[in-house]
Motif scaffolding. Structure first.
Motif, PDB file in Angstrom:
ATOM      1  N   ASN D 257       0.812  -1.221   0.000  1.00 33.22           N
ATOM      2  CA  ASN D 257       0.000   0.000   0.000  1.00 33.22           C
ATOM      3  C   ASN D 257       0.844   1.268   0.000  1.00 33.22           C
ATOM      4  N   LYS D 258       1.760   1.326  -0.926  1.00 35.79           N
ATOM      5  CA  LYS D 258       2.647   2.484  -1.034  1.00 35.79           C
ATOM      6  C   LYS D 258       1.829   3.720  -1.407  1.00 35.79           C
ATOM      7  N   GLY D 259       1.814   4.670  -0.529  1.00 39.39           N
ATOM      8  CA  GLY D 259       1.156   5.933  -0.821  1.00 39.39           C
ATOM      9  C   GLY D 259       2.106   6.883  -1.527  1.00 39.39           C
ATOM     10  N   PRO D 260       1.645   8.103  -1.793  1.00 39.69           N
ATOM     11  CA  PRO D 260       2.456   9.029  -2.588  1.00 39.69           C
ATOM     12  C   PRO D 260       3.594   9.690  -1.820  1.00 39.69           C
ATOM     13  N   ILE D 261       3.491   9.733  -0.511  1.00 40.52           N
ATOM     14  CA  ILE D 261       4.565  10.333   0.300  1.00 40.52           C
ATOM     15  C   ILE D 261       4.881   9.402   1.457  1.00 40.52           C
ATOM     16  N   PRO D 262       6.049   9.583   2.083  1.00 38.94           N
ATOM     17  CA  PRO D 262       6.427   8.640   3.140  1.00 38.94           C
ATOM     18  C   PRO D 262       5.360   8.533   4.224  1.00 38.94           C
ATOM     19  N   ARG D 263       5.312   7.394   4.830  1.00 40.83           N
ATOM     20  CA  ARG D 263       4.222   7.043   5.743  1.00 40.83           C
ATOM     21  C   ARG D 263       4.142   7.907   6.977  1.00 40.83           C
ATOM     22  N   ASP D 264       5.238   8.533   7.361  1.00 38.30           N
ATOM     23  CA  ASP D 264       5.174   9.322   8.588  1.00 38.30           C
ATOM     24  C   ASP D 264       4.782  10.775   8.314  1.00 38.30           C
ATOM     25  N   LEU D 265       4.468  11.077   7.083  1.00 32.66           N
ATOM     26  CA  LEU D 265       3.964  12.418   6.751  1.00 32.66           C
ATOM     27  C   LEU D 265       2.452  12.357   6.550  1.00 32.66           C
ATOM     28  N   LEU D 266       1.784  13.437   6.913  1.00 36.76           N
ATOM     29  CA  LEU D 266       0.351  13.529   6.632  1.00 36.76           C
ATOM     30  C   LEU D 266       0.116  14.656   5.633  1.00 36.76           C
ATOM     31  N   TRP D 267      -1.043  14.615   5.026  1.00 36.94           N
ATOM     32  CA  TRP D 267      -1.456  15.679   4.127  1.00 36.94           C
ATOM     33  C   TRP D 267      -1.881  16.913   4.929  1.00 36.94           C
ATOM     34  N   THR D 268      -2.146  17.972   4.219  1.00 38.76           N
ATOM     35  CA  THR D 268      -2.625  19.202   4.845  1.00 38.76           C
ATOM     36  C   THR D 268      -4.147  19.242   4.796  1.00 38.76           C
ATOM     37  N   TYR D 269      -4.730  19.412   5.959  1.00 37.99           N
ATOM     38  CA  TYR D 269      -6.189  19.519   6.031  1.00 37.99           C
ATOM     39  C   TYR D 269      -6.572  20.988   6.102  1.00 37.99           C
ATOM     40  N   ASP D 270      -7.358  21.419   5.183  1.00 37.38           N
ATOM     41  CA  ASP D 270      -7.737  22.825   5.064  1.00 37.38           C
ATOM     42  C   ASP D 270      -9.212  23.049   5.334  1.00 37.38           C
TER      43      ASP D 270
END
Lengths: 281, 281, 281, 281
Positions: D257-270
């Motif tokens: 389940n490789k996501g687009p950025i490393p696993r310890d980073l989260l996206w920005t919630y706006d």
């Protein structure tokens, strides 16, 4: 904005998330496995590029010719194949050629696209039996057939065809492999195994179960050292050509929402007779 | 042109090729498993329709409510999930929402979308052990865990989460199931099994490996008698909502050819140093 | 490893690359548009969740009921539709339900899945004509029809059906909308427009070109303020149910590499007679 | 069961539903556009087969070499391209190589995969202007650029690159085309047009907007008489190679389940701050 390939720190971890041996870039520079693209263009064929991209090294032209034959011979087996029918139907639904190709390639699964991969795996098993037991190919084939049937049932991948008494693609491909063997380009081990399988099946059944396209291309993939799973991917490339050709022909024929059978026919309904919501229990 | 459903002859064989219990039609009439569509519209919810279409009978509203909870709770787990990232990236490539949804739903495979299906299968195995050996759920869970690990490795599908110490969806779903059990709507067998698995994992490890969304929805699917493989399909429907939502948000945000990381970053190249075609051997 | 949402620096740029209003997470916490998931589970139906996810706010139950009707009524129109045939064929190729669904949803393009979207756009155009010119709906429909035909040809999206003299789904959906209008749940503007279009088409042609499923669901989407493009996405969710149902039924029926017509039939070849490579020029 | 190609009656209508010029079969016989497969194998390269399948005739080896160059030069532009990232991510989700390829090829839409097609269309427009007005290429390019911008905005497809000051693939491809022109293999009309466009853009802007890969391959497609829409399909074949290569490399690297950025980073919630269901209105 500048282009960065960070050498340390958290951004490096991000760039590392997308780590590859395949392609390197700088502004104005692209290389594949170390070869600058401008040195490849004009010197390397599409098939050689397919080899380089999937295996990391350039093949000799002679070996590339065998891969080329495997790729060109499996492009299409007609609109009765689900993948081809899907490509044609999709092309009438208001989507692009890329989408029609995707819906079609997607179904080249274990049943529709897997026989070549399974045949490579089967030949490899026979080869390993022969090597590990120091047995003859004849003995290894007998043992391999037994093991294959035990693991995967009675059908031997790569042999027999529902439609063709003899698949016309197989003997021609085997001729090319025999020539390559005679010229010392490939060892010929998988060629021998495949012929012995055919012979053994004839012995067992008393009638020929001749090699089909999957059995013959699997000999090529085996001789070239291409892993079985990758062989599936290469088959997908090959069949993508037929998929594109049929999608394109259908696009030119026109039609809207082409279903699987003519519009004035209906399917057969076998379900529950008409019923009433009120009496549903 | 008239619409035909041939009753005999070769055309019948063609119509029979597409044989279904699901839908019947005549000009002006459509029915699903025998229910005329006009009797369903206004009386049956989307979730009840999902049930009817996939299982052939209408559920009670109370059972449908449980399926509804399973569907609504699994819609999205953020853009780090490959499916969601794919939906967003696809939306910037000049394809339709249908295409973005397809590329994304397509990756809900054994690893990304399979845990719910695997959890149903695991619970069913425990249930069968208990039934066939007339053993307690406690005993059956111990045996089932051992068998599961032997077959599929150390991770127990439906338990533990990489990110959430406690997955906030699981306890709420379990509350709903407990209520349904108390009301006699479901038997509660899978509810008991799942709680016992959680307890046993705590015993074994000395720390909690709490149930996650897949483990909780699998309880619902198990209680409702939904086959494990179909549970995967229902998860695909559920996650399609998040996929659509993200594809649609990205469409509104705009962007062209959105890659996985910001445009001024490059990936890490680990491959062969630059080399020359001429010296390739 | 810890989970980070960086507040500054280059890592923030990376996290910002995936920016969304839809979902927020912390370990143990998930919320959608601000609502914690545990407060949604048990209180919000699947259809309300679909609304929240795609539009950012929760609907009233009454409005959600209309969306629900649009979703449940468009799930399937039989195996003659390319999407359904593809789902069934794909299921026999050795791929998963997720893959079968993807190949099928993918073809819900402008022609196969676009009529609802086009009908919403058409109604909106009529509505804007009426608003901008302060004209009656009757006048706006006449002008709108003329403009629609000028832009997109003679077929009016949402009206007429190749198979059904009257599409049995449309009148029932229109009844539900009329009730919602009577109850003050929706304004009823799109309801009036659609009825007027039907009336005008009858006037023009001297025979009825009755509203079909796309025309009726487009009234719902219009009344609910759902953008036309999103209406396509919602149709894809709805049709995904039929796609799943047929894929699942076919999986249970079995079969391998199911083509579009029975195996003992061949397609018609219209191409070049057999020819010889040697004389190819 | 026997294989039938019915010559009359209703079954003929069914077989006619799948009508093609591409492939013909009888038991033991397969031909493509009239050429028996056994006469093609060993004599025709994969690229020549691609030509035959999509255009109905075999090309000369010299023309095929140009198509080959277009195909081999566009296989990959790195994991920042959505298609390549999707292929890699998909490969970690528990789906097959065929599925990973499908999700990726699917996004080669108007924005991601359409520049080559658009460049062919643009060159053809310039060519038609020159032909219909009997004007010089210089004049036709000026008029064509104006018309292109009026229709499609300021970006000229095939020229300029976000990353490469000079795209290293374009000059090499143009060299090959120049050689083919010198040898009388192609007319060179599109070659002249493309060079003139480059010159005119330099004149207008005062700085070079050099031809990119899409502009150069479009010259080849134009010279070879390949329709613009088919050029997109051929690009999809070409890029399928890079897609397969990256999917295969990722398969070998492993990961789940490789996501687009490393696993310890989260996206920005706006989005909306946390809120309560009870106060939702």
């Amino acid at each position: 904005m500048s282009i960065r390939r960070p050498e340390s720190g958290p951004e490096k971890a991000v760039a590392d998330w997308w780590r590859t041996d395949i392609i390197d870039m700088k502004p104005g520079e692209i290389s594949y496995y170390g070869y600058p693209i401008e040195s490849l263009i004009g010197n390397v064929s599409f098939t050689q590029m397919i080899w380089l991209m999937t295996q990391g090294e350039l093949p000799s032209p002679e070996k590339a010719k065998l891969l080329d034959a495997a790729l060109m011979s499996a492009v299409d087996h007609g609109p009765q194949a689900p993948s081809i029918a899907i490509a044609r139907m999709a092309s009438t639904c208001g989507v692009g050629l890329n989408n029609a190709m995707a819906s079609a390639v997607n179904v080249l699964g274990d049943v529709h696209g897997g026989a070549g991969e399974q045949a490579v795996t089967f030949y490899q098993m026979v080869n390993e039996i022969a090597a590990s037991k120091n047995s003859s190919i004849e003995e290894a084939v007998i043992e391999g057939l037994a093991k294959q049937r035990e693991l995967h049932g009675k059908f031997i991948p790569g042999f027999g065809h529902r439609f063709h008494p003899v698949d016309p693609r197989a003997p021609r491909l085997m001729e090319l492999i025999a020539e390559a063997k005679a010229d010392g380009i490939v060892e010929g081990r998988f060629h021998s195994i495949a012929l012995q399988v055919e012979k053994q099946l004839l012995n067992e059944k008393g009638k020929a179960i001749p090699m089909n396209i999957d059995g013959a291309t699997a000999v090529i993939y085996g001789e070239l050292g291409i892993p079985a799973e990758l062989a599936r991917g290469l088959f997908c490339l090959s069949r993508s050509v037929g998929i594109l050709a049929h999608a394109w022909e259908q696009t030119q024929q026109g039609g809207r929402n082409k279903g699987p059978i003519p519009r004035d026919l209906l399917w057969t309904y076998d379900g529950h007779p008409k019923r009433d919501m009120k009496n549903k229990d």
